[in-house]
Design an enzyme around this catalytic site. Sequence first.
Site, PDB file in Angstrom:
ATOM      1  N   ALA A  45       2.804 -49.299  28.750  1.00  0.00           N
ATOM      2  CA  ALA A  45       2.718 -48.504  27.510  1.00  0.00           C
ATOM      3  C   ALA A  45       4.023 -47.728  27.333  1.00  0.00           C
ATOM      4  O   ALA A  45       4.694 -47.406  28.305  1.00  0.00           O
ATOM      5  CB  ALA A  45       1.539 -47.546  27.616  1.00  0.00           C
ATOM      6  N   GLU A  80      -1.576 -55.138  32.697  1.00  0.00           N
ATOM      7  CA  GLU A  80      -2.902 -55.236  32.044  1.00  0.00           C
ATOM      8  C   GLU A  80      -2.884 -56.319  30.962  1.00  0.00           C
ATOM      9  O   GLU A  80      -3.847 -57.061  30.789  1.00  0.00           O
ATOM     10  CB  GLU A  80      -3.288 -53.873  31.458  1.00  0.00           C
ATOM     11  CG  GLU A  80      -3.569 -52.853  32.561  1.00  0.00           C
ATOM     12  CD  GLU A  80      -3.822 -51.464  32.029  1.00  0.00           C
ATOM     13  OE1 GLU A  80      -2.902 -50.895  31.408  1.00  0.00           O
ATOM     14  OE2 GLU A  80      -4.936 -50.945  32.218  1.00  0.00           O
ATOM     15  N   GLU A 125       0.282 -46.252  36.839  1.00  0.00           N
ATOM     16  CA  GLU A 125      -0.155 -45.176  35.948  1.00  0.00           C
ATOM     17  C   GLU A 125      -0.426 -43.872  36.702  1.00  0.00           C
ATOM     18  O   GLU A 125      -0.178 -42.783  36.190  1.00  0.00           O
ATOM     19  CB  GLU A 125      -1.421 -45.587  35.186  1.00  0.00           C
ATOM     20  CG  GLU A 125      -1.183 -46.567  34.054  1.00  0.00           C
ATOM     21  CD  GLU A 125      -1.180 -48.035  34.485  1.00  0.00           C
ATOM     22  OE1 GLU A 125      -1.069 -48.305  35.705  1.00  0.00           O
ATOM     23  OE2 GLU A 125      -1.300 -48.901  33.613  1.00  0.00           O
TER      24      GLU A 125
HETATM   25  C1  LIG Z   1      -3.884 -47.052  27.184  1.00  0.00           C
HETATM   26  C2  LIG Z   1      -2.623 -47.148  28.019  1.00  0.00           C
HETATM   27  C3  LIG Z   1      -2.868 -47.616  29.364  1.00  0.00           C
HETATM   28  C4  LIG Z   1      -1.705 -47.995  30.225  1.00  0.00           C
HETATM   29  O1  LIG Z   1      -2.322 -48.349  31.444  1.00  0.00           O
HETATM   30  C5  LIG Z   1      -0.728 -46.860  30.426  1.00  0.00           C
HETATM   31  C6  LIG Z   1       0.614 -47.318  30.884  1.00  0.00           C
HETATM   32  O2  LIG Z   1       0.999 -48.456  30.849  1.00  0.00           O
HETATM   33  S1  LIG Z   1       1.628 -46.070  31.417  1.00  0.00           S
HETATM   34  C7  LIG Z   1       3.160 -46.870  31.770  1.00  0.00           C
HETATM   35  C8  LIG Z   1       3.130 -47.580  33.067  1.00  0.00           C
HETATM   36  N1  LIG Z   1       4.444 -48.072  33.383  1.00  0.00           N
HETATM   37  C9  LIG Z   1       5.251 -47.442  34.259  1.00  0.00           C
HETATM   38  O3  LIG Z   1       4.894 -46.465  34.853  1.00  0.00           O
HETATM   39  C10 LIG Z   1       6.624 -48.028  34.440  1.00  0.00           C
HETATM   40  C11 LIG Z   1       7.661 -46.947  34.264  1.00  0.00           C
HETATM   41  N2  LIG Z   1       9.001 -47.456  34.411  1.00  0.00           N
HETATM   42  C12 LIG Z   1       9.583 -47.680  35.594  1.00  0.00           C
HETATM   43  O4  LIG Z   1       8.992 -47.534  36.643  1.00  0.00           O
HETATM   44  C13 LIG Z   1      11.016 -48.108  35.603  1.00  0.00           C
HETATM   45  O5  LIG Z   1      11.598 -47.663  34.404  1.00  0.00           O
HETATM   46  C14 LIG Z   1      11.220 -49.635  35.724  1.00  0.00           C
HETATM   47  C15 LIG Z   1      10.800 -50.078  37.121  1.00  0.00           C
HETATM   48  C16 LIG Z   1      10.406 -50.341  34.682  1.00  0.00           C
HETATM   49  C17 LIG Z   1      12.732 -49.961  35.491  1.00  0.00           C
HETATM   50  O6  LIG Z   1      13.518 -49.223  36.373  1.00  0.00           O
HETATM   51  P1  LIG Z   1      15.119 -49.212  36.207  1.00  0.00           P
HETATM   52  O7  LIG Z   1      15.601 -50.593  36.060  1.00  0.00           O
HETATM   53  O8  LIG Z   1      15.620 -48.357  37.308  1.00  0.00           O
HETATM   54  O9  LIG Z   1      15.388 -48.513  34.798  1.00  0.00           O
HETATM   55  P2  LIG Z   1      15.027 -47.029  34.331  1.00  0.00           P
HETATM   56  O10 LIG Z   1      13.866 -46.466  35.081  1.00  0.00           O
HETATM   57  O11 LIG Z   1      16.263 -46.230  34.259  1.00  0.00           O
HETATM   58  O12 LIG Z   1      14.473 -47.317  32.861  1.00  0.00           O
HETATM   59  C18 LIG Z   1      15.321 -47.819  31.844  1.00  0.00           C
HETATM   60  C19 LIG Z   1      15.010 -47.132  30.541  1.00  0.00           C
HETATM   61  O13 LIG Z   1      13.695 -47.505  30.137  1.00  0.00           O
HETATM   62  C20 LIG Z   1      12.887 -46.352  29.926  1.00  0.00           C
HETATM   63  N3  LIG Z   1      11.520 -46.702  30.293  1.00  0.00           N
HETATM   64  C21 LIG Z   1      11.092 -47.301  31.415  1.00  0.00           C
HETATM   65  N4  LIG Z   1       9.769 -47.504  31.364  1.00  0.00           N
HETATM   66  C22 LIG Z   1       9.349 -47.016  30.177  1.00  0.00           C
HETATM   67  C23 LIG Z   1       8.090 -46.947  29.553  1.00  0.00           C
HETATM   68  N5  LIG Z   1       6.965 -47.440  30.118  1.00  0.00           N
HETATM   69  N6  LIG Z   1       8.028 -46.374  28.345  1.00  0.00           N
HETATM   70  C24 LIG Z   1       9.131 -45.902  27.745  1.00  0.00           C
HETATM   71  N7  LIG Z   1      10.356 -45.946  28.292  1.00  0.00           N
HETATM   72  C25 LIG Z   1      10.453 -46.502  29.506  1.00  0.00           C
HETATM   73  C26 LIG Z   1      13.506 -45.294  30.828  1.00  0.00           C
HETATM   74  O14 LIG Z   1      13.164 -44.012  30.399  1.00  0.00           O
HETATM   75  C27 LIG Z   1      14.979 -45.610  30.667  1.00  0.00           C
HETATM   76  O15 LIG Z   1      15.404 -45.039  29.441  1.00  0.00           O
HETATM   77  P3  LIG Z   1      16.907 -44.496  29.268  1.00  0.00           P
HETATM   78  O16 LIG Z   1      16.893 -43.931  27.905  1.00  0.00           O
HETATM   79  O17 LIG Z   1      17.779 -45.694  29.482  1.00  0.00           O
HETATM   80  O18 LIG Z   1      17.057 -43.465  30.351  1.00  0.00           O
END
Ligand SMILES: CCC[C@H](O)CC(=O)SCCNC(=O)CCNC(=O)[C@H](O)C(C)(C)COP(=O)([O-])OP(=O)([O-])OC[C@H]1O[C@@H](n2cnc3c(N)ncnc32)[C@H](O)[C@@H]1OP(=O)([O-])[O-]
Length: 719
Positions: free
Chosen positions: A61, A103, A123
Amino acid sequence: MAQYTRVSGSVGLITLQSPRVNALSAAVRQGIVDMMQRALSEPEVKSVVICGQNGIFCGGADIKEFGKNMSGPPLIPMIHAIEAASKPVVAAIEGIALGGGLELALGCHYRIAHAKARVGLPEVTLGLLPAAGGSQRLPRLIGVPAALDLITTGRHVTAAEALKLGIVDQVTDHNTVNVAVKFAKRVAGQSLDPRRISTYPCPCPSDADALFEKAMQKVRRAARGAIAPVACVQAVRAAATLPYNQGMEREKELMATLFTSGQARALQYFFFAQRAVGKWSMPSGARWETSKPRPVHKAAVIGLGTMGRGITVALAQAGLSVVAVETQEKQLMEAKQAISGMLERGAKRSGVAPALDKVSYSHNIQPVADVDLVIEAVFEDMALKKKVFQQLSAVCKPGTFLCSNTSGLDIDHLACQTRNPELVVGMHFFAPAHVMKLLEVVYGPKSSPHAVATAMQLGKKIGKVSVAVGNCRGFVGNRMLKPYLEQALFLLEEGATPEFVDQVLEEFGFAMGVFRVSDLSGLDVGWRVRMADGLAQPDPTTGQPVRVRQGRRYSPLGDLLCEQGRFGQKTGRGWYQYDKPGSQVAKPDPWLHSFLDEYRTRHGLVARRIDHQEVLERCLYSLINEGFRILEDGIAAGPEDIDVIYVFGYSWPRHRGGPMFYAATVGLNKVLERLEHYHQAHPDVPSLQPCRLLRKLVAGGSPPIHKWREVIKKVHSQL
Ligand SMILES: CCC[C@H](O)CC(=O)SCCNC(=O)CCNC(=O)[C@H](O)C(C)(C)COP(=O)([O-])OP(=O)([O-])OC[C@H]1O[C@@H](n2cnc3c(N)ncnc32)[C@H](O)[C@@H]1OP(=O)([O-])[O-]
């Protein structure tokens, strides 16, 4: 957004497009809904593949949309529609499938992953649970114990592990989308009933009650006071005990509570704070985008005590060649054995070959001549460190970065010992250095942006969260710790016990209270520093009042314990007693209680009843006040830097976002008012005097935390 193309004649290919991680924003969800409809309505299309652009399936999300008005189609019905589709839908997972991304994949009928992909439901780390059916589908697919592990820890699993667990159907080394397209063609027309996970019964072990009870205890222990892990266990329990639809209702209820909780806000703030610290800046105007790091292939570590050993291991595990230097022959041999053991154990845990050949050992400094970067980790003694820096400056090739692992000494004094002070920065690791995530990168007035960029980049390479901070006594973390420790001692003088202070801090969420931590790290460490500073005076006949130093209130309690040889766990006695030296089970010590009584009597102090609120406010608000001073002094660029340091380096409970976020949650006016109250009661304690920046923020109507940088800038421009 999502793009639709028809490939290989009969496959509808839907590509998620939302840089950088193809998060499921309103536009992406709308795109998926529209493109699925199109694929299902085109008679030539027999199956569908969903993938993400730029080699990333989906990061879940869109966290940036949380807390805003919901727009676009909701996620849950979208995933249900995919699962209910009459044509097979295959997820082609490259890069990552996390949270809502996994999901979405679980709603598909098949999942093909690239060998380097990672999947997970993280999450819980954002204060949430997998609420787009993840908590109900995953246990049905892989069983309750494995699902509980993944959902309550949020850990990412490799494609290989995902295959073993049954999360994905196939892993490939080749182009995942091509493989998925071929696969989709092959399964076209086959019955989809056995592929709809929501229809599966949930395989549950016979001892389910005991299993859930154990899981509940585990999550409560691991993150004291955090509500999301508890809700995750409850949601998985619903999957195991209720029909799918009712389980989904329970998932929704639990999510509603979490979503609006302060903890979710704190954890989501912290997610972005971790990213913000990578975008560092220096008061000179140098910034991360414009400062290029230099490559570091070979490094050296000088001094192989506990810290030097951990740093060597961290560097070698990241693939760097390391020259490890220790001048004492016996210590060198011991260190070699210890480092090899740590490398072997680490390699065993991660299933790789130990990087033993990456480390070469030397008892003299000459072999560091050709390294790109040196980390000095000798004993915390300025004279000794100065000598080492002089030697390094003479021996190293031009351009070698010289770094010190000091935990608080003046980086500038060390830089002055070298021919090229611009190449000198601090790299303050936290013990154990190969485990702890935090690295403070300390720049002095002469440090070049390249040196900072190189240290920050190296930190990232070895898996640390690096925060660039300015040079001052104790840098950020230890500087803020000082008033916190001081208040804890004053509370003992005024009537509290170590057990009570620790209990309050542990209830707040710290894994250990201040006195238990002191016993663990050794009381003698701070004692030596205070002696070097002329603060700890073992002989009270010097004419200086025992409880006053440099005109301020001082508590000699820690010094008095050290004089008795009570150094904490290692001597079996400290603020607590232990069964034997080295034991970790702290027990209240009647000796200490009578020692405190005698101490109070000797100094005319009358013990009073101290409540929870006072312990928390005095310990935490004095620490927070120092945080504001650090911002005011320009030592940290923003509140995020401080919060990341405290969560990763000092076990501040993550679900409270860090000390500065906590202050914003409590209300800056309340923090100010309580500090004023305590400072009035203790005018001889300067750390309780509210600082200028805090006053300024309150006077400006306590703006939200993301606006503080603007106020800080104004304060700096007025100086
Ligand atoms: C009803 C809903 C239910 C659902 O179950 C809820 C969810 O899914 S909750 C979600 C569950 N998902 C998670 O918890 C995953 C969260 N994300 C991560 O763990 C890491 O970002 C990931 C491993 C994906 C990449 O790591 P990496 O390669 O070191 O890169 P990085 O970390 O530097 O990120 C690059 C850029 O992307 C941005 N951004 C990233 N994700 C999101 C996002 N979801 N959204 C928006 N933005 C996001 C991040 O801010 C950054 O922006 P900026 O402006 O360039 O600074």
